[in-house]
Design an enzyme around this catalytic site. Sequence first.
Site, PDB file in Angstrom:
ATOM      1  N   HIS A   1       8.294  12.310   4.368  1.00 41.40           N
ATOM      2  CA  HIS A   1       8.393  10.776   4.580  1.00 41.40           C
ATOM      3  C   HIS A   1       7.059   9.867   4.334  1.00 41.40           C
ATOM      4  O   HIS A   1       7.117   8.670   3.542  1.00 41.40           O
ATOM      5  CB  HIS A   1       8.455  10.581   6.145  1.00 41.40           C
ATOM      6  CG  HIS A   1       8.999   9.299   6.497  1.00 41.40           C
ATOM      7  ND1 HIS A   1      10.380   8.717   6.472  1.00 41.40           N
ATOM      8  CD2 HIS A   1       8.442   8.040   6.866  1.00 41.40           C
ATOM      9  CE1 HIS A   1      10.354   7.269   6.874  1.00 41.40           C
ATOM     10  NE2 HIS A   1       9.249   7.239   7.267  1.00 41.40           N
TER      11      HIS A   1
ATOM     12  N   HIS B   1      16.557   4.077   8.040  1.00 42.32           N
ATOM     13  CA  HIS B   1      16.442   4.754   9.473  1.00 42.32           C
ATOM     14  C   HIS B   1      17.548   5.641   9.788  1.00 42.32           C
ATOM     15  O   HIS B   1      18.435   5.432  10.677  1.00 42.32           O
ATOM     16  CB  HIS B   1      16.164   3.634  10.463  1.00 42.32           C
ATOM     17  CG  HIS B   1      15.128   3.699  11.486  1.00 42.32           C
ATOM     18  ND1 HIS B   1      15.126   3.033  12.638  1.00 42.32           N
ATOM     19  CD2 HIS B   1      13.859   4.219  10.993  1.00 42.32           C
ATOM     20  CE1 HIS B   1      14.000   3.695  13.178  1.00 42.32           C
ATOM     21  NE2 HIS B   1      13.086   4.098  12.127  1.00 42.32           N
TER      22      HIS B   1
HETATM   23  N1  ADP Z   1      12.157   4.909  -4.507  1.00 48.48           N
HETATM   24  C1  ADP Z   1      11.288   3.962  -4.406  1.00 48.48           C
HETATM   25  N2  ADP Z   1      11.074   3.285  -5.514  1.00 48.48           N
HETATM   26  C2  ADP Z   1      10.002   2.646  -5.718  1.00 48.48           C
HETATM   27  N3  ADP Z   1       9.058   2.337  -4.660  1.00 48.48           N
HETATM   28  C3  ADP Z   1       9.051   3.221  -3.652  1.00 48.48           C
HETATM   29  C4  ADP Z   1      10.047   4.156  -3.556  1.00 48.48           C
HETATM   30  N4  ADP Z   1       9.821   4.537  -2.310  1.00 48.48           N
HETATM   31  C5  ADP Z   1       8.768   4.120  -1.930  1.00 48.48           C
HETATM   32  N5  ADP Z   1       8.066   3.175  -2.777  1.00 48.48           N
HETATM   33  C6  ADP Z   1       7.128   2.270  -2.400  1.00 48.48           C
HETATM   34  O1  ADP Z   1       6.007   3.383  -1.995  1.00 48.48           O
HETATM   35  C7  ADP Z   1       5.409   2.703  -0.873  1.00 48.48           C
HETATM   36  C8  ADP Z   1       5.443   3.392   0.350  1.00 48.48           C
HETATM   37  O2  ADP Z   1       6.508   3.220   1.154  1.00 48.48           O
HETATM   38  P1  ADP Z   1       6.951   3.591   2.524  1.00 48.48           P
HETATM   39  O3  ADP Z   1       5.835   4.742   2.957  1.00 48.48           O
HETATM   40  O4  ADP Z   1       8.154   3.838   2.778  1.00 48.48           O
HETATM   41  O5  ADP Z   1       6.167   2.188   3.009  1.00 48.48           O
HETATM   42  P2  ADP Z   1       6.047   1.998   4.694  1.00 48.48           P
HETATM   43  O6  ADP Z   1       4.797   2.734   5.205  1.00 48.48           O
HETATM   44  O7  ADP Z   1       5.872   0.716   4.931  1.00 48.48           O
HETATM   45  O8  ADP Z   1       7.165   2.815   5.498  1.00 48.48           O
HETATM   46  C9  ADP Z   1       5.962   1.231  -0.656  1.00 48.48           C
HETATM   47  O9  ADP Z   1       5.230   0.392  -1.405  1.00 48.48           O
HETATM   48  C10 ADP Z   1       7.212   1.329  -1.416  1.00 48.48           C
HETATM   49  O10 ADP Z   1       7.787   0.279  -1.835  1.00 48.48           O
END
Ligand code: ADP
Lengths: 221, 80, 80, 731
Positions: D45, D91
């Site tokens: 995650h 979620h």
């Molecule tokens: N499938 C994807 N395509 C493009 N960007 C992604 C993808 N998955 C995650 N990101 C980018 O990676 C970063 C980390 O995401 P995430 O861990 O989900 O954020 P958060 O910590 O706010 O939950 C974010 O900037 C998200 O936009």
Amino acid sequence: MKAAVIVFPGSNCDRDMKVAIEQSLGHAPSMVWHADTELPPTDLIAIPGGFSYGDYLRCGAIAGNSPIMREVVKKASQGTLVLAVCNGFQVATETGMLPGALLRNANQKFICKDVDLKVVSDNKYFAGSFTKGDTVRFPVAHHDGNYFADEETRKRLHGEGMIAFQYADADGNVNAETNINGSVDNIAGIYNEKGNILADAASGTPDKRRAGWHGRQSVFR
Amino acid sequence: MKARVTISLKNGVLDPQGKAIEHALHGLGFDGVNDVRQGKIIELDLGDIAKENAASEVERMCTQLLANTVIENYSIELLD
Amino acid sequence: MKARVTISLKNGVLDPQGKAIEHALHGLGFDGVNDVRQGKIIELDLGDIAKENAASEVERMCTQLLANTVIENYSIELLD
Amino acid sequence: MTEITKEIVAEHGLSESEYEEVLKILGREPNLTELGIFSVMWSEHCSYKSSKKWLKTLPTEAPWVICGPGENAGVVDIGDGQAAIFKMESHNHPSYIEPYQGAATGVGGIMRDVFTMGARPIANMNALRFGHPDHPKTRHLVSGVVAGISGYGNCMGVPTVGGETNFHESYDGNILVNAMTVGLADADNIFYSAAAGIGNPVVYVGSKTGRDGIHGATMASAEFDDDSEEKRPTVQVGDPFTEKLLLEACLELMATDAIVAIQDMGAAGLTSSSFEMADKGGVGIQLDLDQVPMREVGMTPYEIMLSESQERMLMILKPGREEEAKAIFHKWELDFAVIGKVTDTGRMVLTMKGEVAADLPVAPLADAAPEYDRPWVKTNPPAPLMSKDVKAPEDLKEVLVKLMGSPAIASRRWIWEQYDHMVMGDTIQRPGGDAAVVRVHGTQKALAITTDCTPRYCFADPKSGGAQAVAETWRNLTATGAKPLAITDCMNFGNPERPEIMGQFVGCIEGMREACLELDYPVISGNVSLYNETNGTGIFPTPAIGGVGLLKDASQMMTLAFKGEGQSIFVVGETRGEMGQSIYLKEIEGREEGAPPAVNLAEERKNGDFVRSIIEQRVATAVHDISDGGFLVALSEMALAGNVGAEITLLTDNELHGFCFGEDQARYIVTSNSQDVEKITNEAKKADVSLQLVGTTGHNGLKINDVLSISLEEIKEVHSNWLPNLMSAPK
Ligand SMILES: Nc1ncnc2c1ncn2[C@@H]1O[C@H](COP(=O)(O)OP(=O)(O)O)[C@@H](O)[C@H]1O
Ligand SMILES: [Mg+2]
């Protein structure tokens, strides 16, 4: 004409209300914080919709006990106009400014849609652009719009022309089928005896709310 | 000193939540059930307060905030 | 046969309602109050049911519908 | 002190080689708190260890992109010094376990991602996938998820303006709840998360920390098995009222210049927020855990660091601005605590009760996060299935009635009437159209927003399905007259350790990439949710795409409703009669077969640009894209929305059922006033776009040649009743 909008933590239609008033009056209302104990000089007090205090405990209960509401109740009894919309309706019944109470919608669900309302009474302050017998279409957005009043109160509401709106169809028919939320007698909005307080369970986008505001004599819708 | 306030809808006030629960119970095959009513229970820790004042204090909380006497009844239990 | 089910949040589960009520009580000057928790109470008429079956019947209602056992505890009282 | 055994390491979801890496980085054994931190930081995650390699291939740039992936949300320029900020997030697992709270906290989480960056949220969307309608859990999950989204979003006063809902047995044990938020900010006042300024205070605001959802982040990456219901207490309870206060307080503080950096505490709470801030800023952070506002007594450093209590934020303030910030948070009745400071050590040092609870190097931990090139196999797409390969139906009317009342196509009104889609007063296109349209408050501009994905296409041919999902959002935005700007994505897949699932992921990304490039439509944020499987059966690959477009002049906004009688009806784009994976095939023949409809991106672009240009020239009166169910379903939707019928005369080389129900891509239905027919025809010629005049609006039903005649009432009945009937049927 001067207006004031009361803002509680969790209010979320305060901006909508401000925009509506601004577009109608041509000038902005004062925004008054719930913790204040005094109101600025005003002819109209608006209690906006939203989820004051998250609607925790009972909708409007915690807001009804906030410091500014004592002042609002006092001004209302002296004849200042009060418009209480949606969550504001709940706040108004919780303070006892208006009779009855609002319960959870009969279908247990939040309802967001346009509904037809029958204009039930004429009123010298509000409803300037509608007359008794008209139907108007307004959006509702509420979870606890189910108006309750006991037998005696209902008689009084009917007898003294205190019912403002009833849920109806486009032709003004008021019946069980047009009752979206279980309110007694399809009641969607009421006045107090003197007619200077109007509360209703509709929400109303600014655009819709603006329609019907005609200057000093007839306020908002 | 702790207190438990039980708040229920007055007789004659339609209880939409209770009705919905009853309906759902019937749907689950609990056919014999009826007259379902839902209420609230609020538990409070009153801190250091003399027992003789506690009841009236909670009574005031109920009328001022916890219950809406237009539609609700309340009852108070003191626990220690 | 009637039953009363009391449902409360499990220990440690956030109770936003209780928190807001506590805060409001402080605002009204009830300063000593703390640890406010809100729960639900559901009253049911079970109709004609043998007392020995009633408890297990209500138990089933609780696990299937009335309580959200992910976050809530329940207790059952039979009244007659 | 707890001894770190093999079992404890395994329970924390770390593989043996990952644990060896831990030992190498530390040069010693970690304590339990440190192990917990590694475990969440290196979970799928948080670390994107299976997906990173492929995500990097997505196009993320365009002149209008202010901030692409890597921050809490992506940012695009919408002119006049304004920016739109958006992201989508999953979620899924929490919503399966506790649908109301799972969905509610999902909505709360994505809104925090957006307002952390300085934006006021102005619209929410939700992309939902449930199991088969008759599965015993489906109704419970639908009602809980919808109530949870409504409960949180409505209380926040942010309209939930649209989304999508699918039902398919592949989601029986693994529903998908993807929530998207769009916010609005000043382009020169956007907030980022890189910590800076040695000695600056680290501040905690929002709700108190409890033992909520400890290990939620690892749970969200762990495959389900039958005793997953045992894992229940890790679910958090949402408090939308507190989040509303947090929103207002943060925006109030953001109007000053006191904030250096800010980050919400989402999955993996204080751990991931503090590490991300330190890592991005290339600094260290020292935290005094005794200062963290706590809801429960006796919490350990492990619990404090891993708690997923909601409605919290971490900020770095400029020195000396604490009092000013505190006053704002106290006015909003929220906790505010200085819990540490920025250091130059490059280490995360946590103390509690005078003892060091953890001491970890920031960069090595972040840089050494595992990154896998997992083995994958390509899905071989089945052969195309054209209408000539499919038996013609005997009764077109029967088919239409069946399709309009089918799970894929029936009205979703039951869902969106529970969402406040009007609050804020700027929703100018409500749910039910191709895309929601929300006015940029106080301006002539508006944003169009949509979410789309056709998982059955992705399953049959991941690459084509990935491209189709992006293209469909682009088409939906275009149908409102908006210029598509960028997308966010939510990549929902099964277990990536299985090569065929990894192959689905790789294929979808490849298709998305091509579509983004061809359509000039970059990815600016997103989220990955893997291990969506139960007992070894994966979900359909579901790369949910959220698209946002800009209408410079909201008065040009187009809707799908027929506007009156006597208007000419055109089909834009060529119909070849693609029946593979169509709703027709599934509902009428009970088959899910064939290749999904071919995606021709050049044609997609050409046709879309043409449609947008005739909207801008104000010669189109209604526009709807053709997707699930094909032409006749799209036509019916336009008729129902306008309460006006249509008469169609078809001269087609194809089989009629191919024209009516084929799901060929890059197509739209457009209407115009009769005097504009010539103009539209000429424009189409100039643009080299296939255009076919097929009929006129009018009558109180739908007629096709002499093979179909049906009243609107009949269609409406099946279309509007399917979902309410499903939801009210006895359990
Ligand atoms: N499938 C994807 N395509 C493009 N960007 C992604 C993808 N998955 C995650 N990101 C980018 O990676 C970063 C980390 O995401 P995430 O861990 O989900 O954020 P958060 O910590 O706010 O939950 C974010 O900037 C998200 O936009
Ligand atoms: Mg984030």
